[in-house]
Design an enzyme around this catalytic site. Sequence first.
Site, PDB file in Angstrom:
ATOM      1  N   VAL A  89       0.833  -1.195   0.000  1.00 54.76           N
ATOM      2  CA  VAL A  89       0.000   0.000   0.000  1.00 54.76           C
ATOM      3  C   VAL A  89       0.874   1.254   0.000  1.00 54.76           C
ATOM      4  O   VAL A  89       0.598   2.237  -0.686  1.00 54.76           O
ATOM      5  CB  VAL A  89      -0.951  -0.003   1.215  1.00 54.76           C
ATOM      6  CG1 VAL A  89      -1.670   1.324   1.347  1.00 54.76           C
ATOM      7  CG2 VAL A  89      -1.943  -1.147   1.098  1.00 54.76           C
TER       8      VAL A  89
ATOM      9  N   ILE B 212       2.310   2.248  -3.461  1.00 52.49           N
ATOM     10  CA  ILE B 212       1.411   2.748  -4.496  1.00 52.49           C
ATOM     11  C   ILE B 212       0.573   3.884  -3.924  1.00 52.49           C
ATOM     12  O   ILE B 212      -0.097   3.713  -2.907  1.00 52.49           O
ATOM     13  CB  ILE B 212       0.484   1.624  -5.000  1.00 52.49           C
ATOM     14  CG1 ILE B 212       1.318   0.490  -5.581  1.00 52.49           C
ATOM     15  CG2 ILE B 212      -0.483   2.159  -6.043  1.00 52.49           C
ATOM     16  CD1 ILE B 212       0.521  -0.722  -5.937  1.00 52.49           C
TER      17      ILE B 212
ATOM     18  N   GLU C 246      -2.441   5.322  -3.502  1.00 54.49           N
ATOM     19  CA  GLU C 246      -3.840   5.045  -3.827  1.00 54.49           C
ATOM     20  C   GLU C 246      -4.681   6.304  -3.980  1.00 54.49           C
ATOM     21  O   GLU C 246      -5.748   6.283  -4.581  1.00 54.49           O
ATOM     22  CB  GLU C 246      -4.466   4.127  -2.762  1.00 54.49           C
ATOM     23  CG  GLU C 246      -4.463   4.696  -1.358  1.00 54.49           C
ATOM     24  CD  GLU C 246      -3.221   4.249  -0.582  1.00 54.49           C
ATOM     25  OE1 GLU C 246      -3.312   4.183   0.645  1.00 54.49           O
ATOM     26  OE2 GLU C 246      -2.192   3.970  -1.201  1.00 54.49           O
TER      27      GLU C 246
ATOM     28  N   ASP D 281      -9.958  25.240 -39.052  1.00 48.98           N
ATOM     29  CA  ASP D 281     -10.749  25.652 -40.195  1.00 48.98           C
ATOM     30  C   ASP D 281     -10.798  27.174 -40.214  1.00 48.98           C
ATOM     31  O   ASP D 281     -10.793  27.823 -39.162  1.00 48.98           O
ATOM     32  CB  ASP D 281     -12.164  25.078 -40.080  1.00 48.98           C
ATOM     33  CG  ASP D 281     -13.021  25.422 -41.280  1.00 48.98           C
ATOM     34  OD1 ASP D 281     -12.522  25.299 -42.404  1.00 48.98           O
ATOM     35  OD2 ASP D 281     -14.177  25.817 -41.082  1.00 48.98           O
TER      36      ASP D 281
ATOM     37  N   ASP E  83     -16.079  23.465 -37.514  1.00 48.87           N
ATOM     38  CA  ASP E  83     -17.506  23.519 -37.209  1.00 48.87           C
ATOM     39  C   ASP E  83     -18.355  22.774 -38.217  1.00 48.87           C
ATOM     40  O   ASP E  83     -19.530  22.544 -37.985  1.00 48.87           O
ATOM     41  CB  ASP E  83     -17.983  24.978 -37.131  1.00 48.87           C
ATOM     42  CG  ASP E  83     -17.700  25.747 -38.421  1.00 48.87           C
ATOM     43  OD1 ASP E  83     -17.147  25.146 -39.363  1.00 48.87           O
ATOM     44  OD2 ASP E  83     -18.031  26.940 -38.480  1.00 48.87           O
TER      45      ASP E  83
ATOM     46  N   ASP F  20     -15.350  18.727 -41.232  1.00 49.72           N
ATOM     47  CA  ASP F  20     -14.285  18.665 -40.239  1.00 49.72           C
ATOM     48  C   ASP F  20     -14.371  17.427 -39.349  1.00 49.72           C
ATOM     49  O   ASP F  20     -13.421  17.110 -38.641  1.00 49.72           O
ATOM     50  CB  ASP F  20     -14.344  19.898 -39.325  1.00 49.72           C
ATOM     51  CG  ASP F  20     -14.086  21.188 -40.071  1.00 49.72           C
ATOM     52  OD1 ASP F  20     -13.228  21.183 -40.970  1.00 49.72           O
ATOM     53  OD2 ASP F  20     -14.747  22.186 -39.757  1.00 49.72           O
TER      54      ASP F  20
ATOM     55  N   ASN G 251       5.969   7.721  -1.004  1.00 50.62           N
ATOM     56  CA  ASN G 251       5.941   6.260  -1.087  1.00 50.62           C
ATOM     57  C   ASN G 251       7.348   5.659  -1.118  1.00 50.62           C
ATOM     58  O   ASN G 251       7.617   4.651  -0.456  1.00 50.62           O
ATOM     59  CB  ASN G 251       5.164   5.831  -2.323  1.00 50.62           C
ATOM     60  CG  ASN G 251       3.725   6.319  -2.313  1.00 50.62           C
ATOM     61  OD1 ASN G 251       3.246   6.953  -3.237  1.00 50.62           O
ATOM     62  ND2 ASN G 251       3.022   6.026  -1.217  1.00 50.62           N
TER      63      ASN G 251
ATOM     64  N   ASN H  62      -0.456   7.607   4.366  1.00 53.64           N
ATOM     65  CA  ASN H  62      -1.039   7.605   3.017  1.00 53.64           C
ATOM     66  C   ASN H  62      -2.324   8.420   2.963  1.00 53.64           C
ATOM     67  O   ASN H  62      -2.576   9.149   1.999  1.00 53.64           O
ATOM     68  CB  ASN H  62      -1.323   6.171   2.570  1.00 53.64           C
ATOM     69  CG  ASN H  62      -0.087   5.489   2.027  1.00 53.64           C
ATOM     70  OD1 ASN H  62       0.881   6.144   1.657  1.00 53.64           O
ATOM     71  ND2 ASN H  62      -0.096   4.167   2.006  1.00 53.64           N
TER      72      ASN H  62
ATOM     73  N   ASP I 167      -1.942  11.581   0.770  1.00 55.34           N
ATOM     74  CA  ASP I 167      -2.549  11.375  -0.544  1.00 55.34           C
ATOM     75  C   ASP I 167      -3.848  12.147  -0.690  1.00 55.34           C
ATOM     76  O   ASP I 167      -4.428  12.190  -1.776  1.00 55.34           O
ATOM     77  CB  ASP I 167      -2.832   9.880  -0.768  1.00 55.34           C
ATOM     78  CG  ASP I 167      -1.551   9.085  -0.937  1.00 55.34           C
ATOM     79  OD1 ASP I 167      -0.493   9.724  -1.034  1.00 55.34           O
ATOM     80  OD2 ASP I 167      -1.611   7.842  -0.958  1.00 55.34           O
TER      81      ASP I 167
END
Length: 964
Positions: free
Chosen positions: A310, A313, A315, A357, A696, A700, A762, A790, A794
Site C-alpha cells: 500500500v 502505491i 492510492e 478551419d 464547425d 471537419d 511512497n 497515506n 494522498d
Amino acid sequence: MSEPVTEGVDGSASDPGTAPGRTPPEPVAHAYRRDAAEVADLLGVDPAAGLSAAEAERRASEWGANELAEPARRSQWLRLLDQFRSWLIGILLGAAVLAGIIGDLRDAVVITVVLLVNAVVGFLQERRAEHSLEALRRMLVPTARVRRDGEVSTVAARELVPGDVVLLEAGDRVPADGRLVVAESVEVAEAALTGESQPVAKTTAPAGAAGDAPVPVAERTGTLFMNTALTRGRAEMVVTATGMATEVGTIAEALRTGGEPPSPLRVQMDSLGRRLALVSGVAVAAYALVALARGEDLADLALRAVALAVAAIPEGLPAVLALTLALGVYRMARRGAIVKRLASVEALGSATVVCSDKTGTLTLNEMTARALWAAGRLYEVTGEGYGTTGAVRPAGPGDRGDAPPEPPREAVLPFALCNDARPAPGGDGVVGDPTEAALLVLAAKTGLDPAALRARTPRTGEIPFDPATKYMATFHTDADGRVRVHVKGALDVLLDRCTHVLTEDGAVPLTDERRAEITAVARRMGGEGLRVLGAATATACTAAPEAGATTGATTDDGPGPGATTDGNPGTAAGTASVGRDRPHALPATGLTLTAVAGIADPPRPQAHDAVALARAAGVTVKMITGDHADTATAIARELGITGDVVTGAELDRMSERDLADRIEDIGVFARVAPEHKVTIVRALSARGHIVAMTGDGVNDAAALRAAHIGVAMGITGTDVAKEAADVVLTDDDFSTIVRAVREGRSLYDNIVTFVRFQLSTNIGAILTLLAAVLTGLPTPMTAIQLLWVNIIMDGPPAMALGIDPPRGDVMSRPPRPPSERILSSRRMTVIVRAGLVMTVGTLTVFALGRRYTDEATAATMAFTTFVLFQLCNALAARSEDGPVLGRFQLRNRTLWICLGAVLVLQVVAVQVPFAQGVFDTVALSAAQWAMCLAAASTVLLAEQAWRTGRARSTHPRAGGRAGS
C-alpha cells in the site's frame, strides 16, 4: 391539384406521380452527372405532381427514416466500469483484495472507497458534458415542404424518401440530398460541408460528363446537400438520397468506424501504473525475503507486506487526478468550453499543432466590406460583421482641406437599393445573402438609411443575379417619376457597360486613364484577398418583352407561366420583370460607375492575438480551408500564420512521405476536401505531433475524430462535428483554445507536482522499512501508521497541489515533447533523492530515540518525523527549478490550510490519549517535537543545496528559473 390516375403499360392503374410501368428503383448513382429530367424518370416521379402518399409510404418502409444513425453508445454500467481501465487502478484493486484476504479490512475499505470516488467523479463529469451538448443538437430541420399527389404540403423531414419533390426558398435548410429541377437565382451556403465561405450558385445543369472522374462535392452545382442552406432564390429538387446515404451520412458513417488515439495522459498514467507495479513487486519481495531470513512471524510479515504494498502505491493518485481534471473542466466551462472527456483538457495542453478551419473559426463567417473606392478616392471601412458600428473614412495619409470629406453616400446608393438583404427582426444582424448583407451594412455606415431609401424609391422591376451575366439590376421610380436602374456585379462586366464614372464634380466620361486607375484599384483589392464588386447606375429605358422573358409570377405549386428551369433566373438576360407590367431592359452601354467595394470574411477580433500567443507558446497554427488560395493567404497573413500555401490538388499529387517531409513548412491548406484533412492530421501525427483540430462543419468531423484533440464550434458547429469532438466551444472563439492550452499546461504541471510529492512519500516509506530490516532495526512504523501517512498525504495536501495557479512561464515555453514521461529520469532522481533524505532522517531520529528514550517514544518520534517530512516535501515539490522557498510559495492558500490541518491532526494522533490507543503512539515533549521538525526540514535544505549547485555548474552567473 391532384393528377388523375394513369394506366400502366400492362393495363393496370399506376399511382399519380409514378411513371407508368416503372417500379421505383434504388436511388440514382451519380445523379449530379445526369439531366434533371432523367433523374426524375429513373426515380419514377413527375416533378409537377410528386409522389403519391401511398408510394411515399411504401418507399419510407423500404429506405427508412431520413435521419443520421445515432452512434453506438455504451451502457451506463459499462461506461462506469471504463473508469477502472488502467494499470494503476488494477494494482490498487489487487492491494485492496489482498488486504481483505489477510484480514486488514480497514485498508481494504479505504482503498476501495478512494477508487469508487475516482470512478464516480469521472463518470459524472462525462455525463454532465453529454447533457450540456444535448442542448446544442439542433442541426437537422424538423419539417420540409414537398409536393405529393399534385399538392404542396409540409411533412416531417425524417419522412422524406427518394423521389420526393422538395420546395425551397431563401433561408431554408436543405433536408436531404437532391437533384435540382427548378433553380431560380439559387445560391447555397455550403460552408458546413465543403468549407467554401462564399455561397455557391446552383443551376439545373448536370456537372461533369459521363465517364469522367468523380466531380468534387463543391463543384456539383446541380445538386443540393443535406444541412446546407439556401441564401438566395427559389428551388425545387427531387430527393436522391436520405439519411445515411447522403454526403453528410457518408461522413457520419466514417466517424462511426473511425478510431480515436489514446490521450497523452492516458498513455502516461498506464506507463506509470506499470512502473509502480514493478517497484511494488520488487519492494515487497525484498522485504519478505529479508524478514523471513530474520525469522519474523508469518502472519505479522503478511500484514506488513500488505502495508508496504500500500505504501508503494499512491492510492490517492487516481482521486487527486480526477479532481484536478474535473476542476480544470469546470474552469474551462466558465470560459466557454465544454470538455466531453476529462483527459482532453490535459491533452490540449500538450498540443504542438492546432489545425484550424478558416470559415467561422478563425473568421467571423460574416462578409464585411473592408475597402471602398468612390469619386477617385480610396476609403477604408471599419467595423466587423453585420453590425453597423464602424465608419467609412479616407485611406492613406493626408486629405485635401482641413475637414475630412463626407462619406460617399450617393456612390453607394446602388449597393443599398440593388439588394435583397434586409435587417433582421430586432435590428440584430442581417437576413439574406452574405455578400448583399455586407453591402447593405456598408451603405448604412456611410449614413444612408436603406429602409427609408427603399420606401422613397420603390422597386418596380429587377434582373436577378445570374452566374452567366455576373450582375444584378433593380429598377426604381424616383419622386419625379423617372425610372432609374441600379446595378451591382463583377467589375469587369460593369466596366464594359459604363461610359461615365461618378466623381466629386458629378458624372464624367470614363476615359482610358480613369479605367486603368479603377482596374489598378481592383487589382490591389484582389491582392489583399478581397472580393471585388462594382456599382453603377443610369436612367432606365423600357422595352418590349424578349423571348424567354416572364412576369416572374409564381404559384406555390411551381414556376409561373413561361418560367425557365435551366438555371436562369426566370427572365431573359438583360430583361427585368415588372410585376405583370411591361419589363425594363438594362442598357447595353451608358451606365455610370459609382463605386468599387472590396469585401471579405474578416478574422475574429481575438484571433490574431490568439495565434500570436500560440506561437509564443511553441504551438503551430495551420489553416485548413475549402476557400481559394489567394483568400486563404490574405487571411493567414492578417492573422500572422506563416508557411507555404498548398492546395488540395497539390496534396493529391503528394505521397504520404512527401507530405510528411513538407508538413512542417506548410502553413495554409486551401481548396481541400474532407479526406485531405484526415491525411494532414495523420501526417502530423506521424511526425510526432500532438494535433488539435478545430472546426464547425460536417467536413471537419472525420479529422476531429482522427486528431488527438477535436475542438468543435458550439454555435455554428454541426451535430456531426460536435459528436466527433472532445471539446466544444460555446462561444466559437478561437482565443478560447489558447486559454485551454494554458489550462492544460497548468494541469500537467500540477499533475507532475503531486505525482512527485506522492511518489517521494511512497519511496521514502519503502526505503525506510527496507533499510530498518537490513540494518537490524525494528520496523519504525506500524501498518496503521503507514496507512495514516497515506491517507493524510494522498488526500488534502496532494489535492491542494493539484489546484496550484499557473506558473509565470507556462505560455512562454515550448510544448513538452510528446514522448516525455511523467517519471522522467531527472524527476525519478529527484524523487529517490527526497526518499533517501526521508529515510536517513527518520531512521536517525529512530536510532537516537531508542538510545536516549524508550522504544515507544522512539517509534512515535520516527512516525512524527516522517509525517513532518511530508509537510516540507510538499513545499519542495511545487517547483523543479529555482529557489525552493520564495514568494510563489504564498500563492496557494489552500495548500497552507491543508498543511496546517495535517499538522494539527498529527498533534492529535500523538498527544491525545484516545488517538494514542488507535495509532500506538505516546506523548512527545516540546524538545522532541523540535528534533523531529529539524530533521524534517533537511529535505528542503538538501533540495535547495542541490539546485544551487546545479545552477552554478550550468549557469555560473545565473540562479536558474523560478518555478513560479
